[in-house]
Design a protein around this motif. Structure first.
Motif, short mmCIF file in Angstrom:
data_model
loop_
_atom_site.label_atom_id
_atom_site.label_comp_id
_atom_site.label_asym_id
_atom_site.label_seq_id
_atom_site.Cartn_x
_atom_site.Cartn_y
_atom_site.Cartn_z
N THR A 160 0.82 -1.20 0.00
CA THR A 160 0.00 0.00 0.00
C THR A 160 0.85 1.24 0.00
OG1 THR A 160 -1.70 -1.17 1.24
CG2 THR A 160 -1.82 1.23 1.22
N VAL A 161 1.83 1.30 0.90
CA VAL A 161 2.67 2.48 0.97
C VAL A 161 3.56 2.57 -0.25
CG1 VAL A 161 4.45 3.65 2.30
CG2 VAL A 161 2.62 2.45 3.48
N GLU A 209 -5.42 -0.13 6.91
CA GLU A 209 -5.54 -1.50 6.42
C GLU A 209 -4.80 -2.52 7.27
OE1 GLU A 209 -4.65 -1.91 2.29
OE2 GLU A 209 -5.86 -0.18 1.70
N ALA A 210 -3.99 -2.07 8.20
CA ALA A 210 -3.21 -3.01 9.03
C ALA A 210 -4.11 -3.77 9.99
CB ALA A 210 -2.14 -2.25 9.80
N ALA A 211 -3.69 -4.97 10.34
CA ALA A 211 -4.51 -5.84 11.19
C ALA A 211 -4.47 -5.44 12.65
CB ALA A 211 -4.04 -7.29 11.03
N SER A 212 -3.42 -4.73 13.07
CA SER A 212 -3.27 -4.36 14.48
C SER A 212 -2.39 -3.13 14.57
CB SER A 212 -2.62 -5.51 15.26
OG SER A 212 -1.26 -5.68 14.83
N PRO A 213 -2.39 -2.45 15.72
CA PRO A 213 -1.47 -1.31 15.88
C PRO A 213 0.00 -1.69 15.69
CG PRO A 213 -3.17 -1.21 17.55
CD PRO A 213 -3.33 -2.54 16.84
N THR A 214 0.37 -2.89 16.14
CA THR A 214 1.75 -3.35 15.96
C THR A 214 2.10 -3.46 14.48
OG1 THR A 214 1.74 -4.53 18.07
CG2 THR A 214 3.38 -5.21 16.44
N ASP A 215 1.21 -4.10 13.72
CA ASP A 215 1.43 -4.21 12.28
C ASP A 215 1.47 -2.83 11.64
OD1 ASP A 215 1.50 -6.96 12.41
OD2 ASP A 215 -0.58 -7.22 11.77
N ALA A 216 0.55 -1.98 12.05
CA ALA A 216 0.46 -0.64 11.44
C ALA A 216 1.73 0.16 11.68
CB ALA A 216 -0.75 0.10 12.02
N LEU A 217 2.22 0.16 12.91
CA LEU A 217 3.41 0.96 13.21
C LEU A 217 4.62 0.42 12.45
CD1 LEU A 217 4.50 3.32 14.86
CD2 LEU A 217 5.14 1.66 16.64
N GLN A 218 4.78 -0.89 12.43
CA GLN A 218 5.93 -1.45 11.73
C GLN A 218 5.88 -1.15 10.24
OE1 GLN A 218 6.38 -5.78 11.83
NE2 GLN A 218 8.60 -5.52 11.90
N GLU A 219 4.71 -1.29 9.64
CA GLU A 219 4.58 -1.07 8.21
C GLU A 219 4.78 0.41 7.85
OE1 GLU A 219 0.90 -2.74 6.92
OE2 GLU A 219 1.40 -4.74 7.60
N VAL A 220 4.15 1.28 8.62
CA VAL A 220 4.24 2.71 8.31
C VAL A 220 5.67 3.22 8.45
CG1 VAL A 220 3.63 4.98 9.24
CG2 VAL A 220 1.84 3.32 8.77
N SER A 273 8.55 1.43 8.59
CA SER A 273 9.52 0.76 7.71
C SER A 273 9.40 1.27 6.28
CB SER A 273 9.34 -0.76 7.75
OG SER A 273 8.10 -1.15 7.21
N GLU A 274 8.19 1.44 5.78
CA GLU A 274 8.04 1.87 4.40
C GLU A 274 8.34 3.36 4.23
OE1 GLU A 274 7.82 -0.03 1.77
OE2 GLU A 274 7.95 -1.66 3.21
N PHE A 275 8.07 4.16 5.23
CA PHE A 275 8.43 5.58 5.17
C PHE A 275 9.96 5.72 5.19
CE2 PHE A 275 7.30 10.04 6.94
CZ PHE A 275 7.07 10.51 5.65
N SER A 331 15.25 -2.38 9.68
CA SER A 331 15.82 -1.90 10.94
C SER A 331 14.93 -0.86 11.61
CB SER A 331 17.21 -1.29 10.70
OG SER A 331 18.11 -2.26 10.25
N TYR A 332 14.41 0.06 10.82
CA TYR A 332 13.61 1.14 11.40
C TYR A 332 12.23 0.65 11.83
CZ TYR A 332 16.95 4.87 10.57
OH TYR A 332 18.05 5.69 10.62
N GLY A 333 11.67 -0.32 11.09
CA GLY A 333 10.40 -0.90 11.53
C GLY A 333 10.55 -1.59 12.87
N ALA A 334 11.64 -2.36 13.02
CA ALA A 334 11.91 -3.04 14.30
C ALA A 334 12.21 -2.04 15.40
CB ALA A 334 13.07 -4.01 14.13
#
Length: 207
Positions: free
Chosen positions: A4-5, A87-98, A100-102, A193-196
């Motif tokens: 998505t991102v 669209e993320a399934a959870s806040p954890t997924d959302a934060l990692q995806e946002v 990491s892709e940014f 690295s940044y997502g983690a």
């Protein structure tokens, strides 16, 4: 969700007019080479294959071109991050995806990102206020994710706003230091690295 991102965050701000896109590209190259003050309208026009007068058909000034580049870039980032979060399934997924892709975008498009993020001081006060409003909206996307993670028990954070700003500041800084010649550092490794790192910042754990 990761796509998505990636699909919605362009290498350069999108625009309906291809000439405007050429001018955005030319301005990004010129500002990167010479800085804002060292770049002339003639420089930009030449790189875009236009006469200097052609720039003024679309932009009132060099500063206006920088502003429009920054504005459209921030809008694209805000909308892409908000879509990924929704669209993320959870806040954890959302934060990692946002995050990491940014971060990946700031590495892959470091030249444009550096201009959008660090040439801000050359904008007029009115234009600075508009870009600041967009930046606060981007901040709010990440702050909302963190607040939802605290509410669900996934995150352990005392100050959601400060934590969101810290996470985004780390991402923005990628555009300052990254260049493709850095050994063993790629946009993919930065994204991971940044997502983690964002998850550690909020006290989240992946099972």
């Amino acid at each position: 969700m990761l796509s998505t991102v990636t699909s919605q965050t362009p290498s350069l701000p999108a625009h309906d007019n291809p000439t405007v896109v050429r001018l955005f590209e030319a301005a990004a190259d010129a500002f990167a080479d010479k800085g804002f003050h060292g770049t002339t309208t003639r420089d930009i026009a030449s790189r875009a294959g236009l006469s200097p007068a052609g720039v003024y058909v679309h932009f009132a000034s060099k500063e206006d071109l920088l502003f429009q580049l920054s504005r459209v870039g921030h809008v694209a980032a805000r909308d892409a991050l908000a879509a990924a979060a929704d669209e993320a399934a959870s806040p954890t997924d959302a934060l990692q995806e946002v995050i990491s892709e940014f971060a990946r975008w700031h590495a892959e498009q470091h030249q444009v990102a550096r201009i959008v993020q660090y040439e801000f001081r050359h904008l007029s006060p009115e234009h600075q206020r508009e870009v600041l409003t967009l930046r606060r909206e981007i901040d709010a996307v990440v702050e909302r994710i963190i607040a939802e993670g605290v509410a669900s028990g996934e995150f352990d954070v005392d100050d959601t706003r400060s934590t969101a700003l810290a996470a985004l500041s780390l991402v923005v800084d990628v555009a300052r230091w990254y260049h493709p010649g850095i050994k063993r550092t790629t946009p993919e490794s930065i994204a991971n690295s940044y997502g983690a790192l964002a998850l550690r910042l909020v006290g989240a754990r992946r099972d």
